[in-house]
Design an enzyme around this catalytic site. Structure first.
Site, PDB file in Angstrom:
ATOM      1  N   HIS A 206      96.209 -34.171  24.807  1.00  0.00           N
ATOM      2  CA  HIS A 206      94.724 -34.325  23.968  1.00  0.00           C
ATOM      3  C   HIS A 206      93.805 -34.083  25.054  1.00  0.00           C
ATOM      4  O   HIS A 206      92.764 -33.522  25.040  1.00  0.00           O
ATOM      5  CB  HIS A 206      94.615 -35.736  23.566  1.00  0.00           C
ATOM      6  CG  HIS A 206      93.429 -35.942  22.671  1.00  0.00           C
ATOM      7  ND1 HIS A 206      92.997 -35.786  21.399  1.00  0.00           N
ATOM      8  CD2 HIS A 206      92.137 -36.410  23.521  1.00  0.00           C
ATOM      9  CE1 HIS A 206      91.824 -36.131  21.457  1.00  0.00           C
ATOM     10  NE2 HIS A 206      91.088 -36.380  22.512  1.00  0.00           N
ATOM     11  N   GLU A 207      94.008 -34.870  26.430  1.00  0.00           N
ATOM     12  CA  GLU A 207      93.060 -35.074  27.469  1.00  0.00           C
ATOM     13  C   GLU A 207      93.064 -33.567  28.042  1.00  0.00           C
ATOM     14  O   GLU A 207      92.084 -33.048  28.605  1.00  0.00           O
ATOM     15  CB  GLU A 207      93.290 -36.021  28.368  1.00  0.00           C
ATOM     16  CG  GLU A 207      93.382 -37.367  27.767  1.00  0.00           C
ATOM     17  CD  GLU A 207      92.008 -37.847  26.923  1.00  0.00           C
ATOM     18  OE1 GLU A 207      91.149 -37.119  27.344  1.00  0.00           O
ATOM     19  OE2 GLU A 207      91.919 -38.656  25.985  1.00  0.00           O
TER      20      GLU A 207
END
Length: 285
Positions: free
Chosen positions: A164-165
């Site tokens: 996600h990051e």
């Protein structure tokens, strides 16, 4: 696939229903805040604000969850969130394992390299203690991903957090993302939720939609929900209606952008296909 967006700002009733369906129950939030009340005061005393770069966009709200980001300290009375040298070493080992062995992460890494942004494990990842239910975050000022070293994060959760990051990091690399622009932040949050987090089942389990909601809209509502709360965390003082309107404004375009994976990667099979097809999306190795 088209998305039905609102032609006018959502009503207060829309916001209330949205919050009830998607947010952490207030009692649970209050409980976390009470546990960390003493720790927050301790970290605020140790954050050297005068030494921060004037262009640093970090907020006190963010530093509460990542207390060591700007020179603060961490101390927790909750044994499940305690920070030890062993927990940090275990986190660093786990992060390296994820980077080396998972096709999903390799695909994003190679796409970033193709855009001129090569990852350095020691530079771009940092294992640190976090507060509450936080599992990680992306520090835009230092272009660094924080992976929480405490709280007993499992392998699958750490993989999802890193992926996600890394989508945020990819967007900064590819599109010169401006985190001072709410529309830019909304777009990258929509993309990360769509590509990594929200499957049809997740939309029901998380409460974003009801079990008998229209199947075609289930995953989209999960994306909206996750994007909203991420945007709210970035801009805690902005009105909910304004944030929802910002998400609706960019939703269609950002939801349709599947780079660098070419597909939603929420299953082992999907991540393997994305890795095989990486050359179609600019990867050179």
């Amino acid at each position: 696939m088209s998305v039905n967006t609102r032609e006018k700002p959502p009503s207060k009733e829309d916001v209330k229903a949205f919050l009830v369906l998607n947010d952490i129950p207030p009692a649970k939030v209050d409980k976390v805040d009470k546990v960390d009340k003493v720790d927050k005061a301790e970290s605020e005393k140790n954050v050297p604000e005068s030494n921060r770069d004037p262009n640093d966009p970090v907020t006190e709200s963010a530093l509460h969850y990542y207390p060591e980001r700007r020179g603060g300290s961490f101390r927790s009375r909750n044994p499940l969130h305690s920070d030890t040298e062993f927990s940090r070493m275990a986190c660093e080992k786990a992060v390296l394992t994820v980077l080396k062995n998972y096709p999903l992460i390799k695909t994003i890494e190679r796409a970033m390299k193709a855009h001129g942004c090569e990852l350095d494990y020691r530079r771009h990842f940092s294992c640190e203690p976090c507060r509450g239910n936080t599992t990680g975050g992306y520090d835009t000022f230092y272009n660094q991903i924080v992976v929480c070293s405490n709280g007993g994060i499992g392998k699958s959760k750490r993989l999802i957090t890193m992926a996600h990051e890394m989508i945020h990091m990819f967007d900064v690399c590819r599109a010169k993302l401006d985190y001072g622009n709410p529309e830019h932040v909304a777009c990258t949050e929509i993309r990360a939720a769509n590509l990594i987090n929200c499957s049809y089942m997740d939309s029901v389990v998380s409460g974003a939609t009801k079990p008998f909601y229209k199947v075609e809209n289930m995953q989209k509502e999960c994306v909206r929900a996750k994007a909203f709360y991420s945007l709210k965390a970035t801009y805690p003082n902005r009105d909910d209606l304004e944030l929802l309107s910002t998400i609706d404004k960019v939703f269609d375009k950002c939801y349709s952008d599947l780079e660098p994976l070419g597909r939603r990667a929420q299953s082992v099979r999907a991540t393997e296909f994305a890795y095989r097809e990486r050359f179609l999306h600019g990867a050179t190795e």
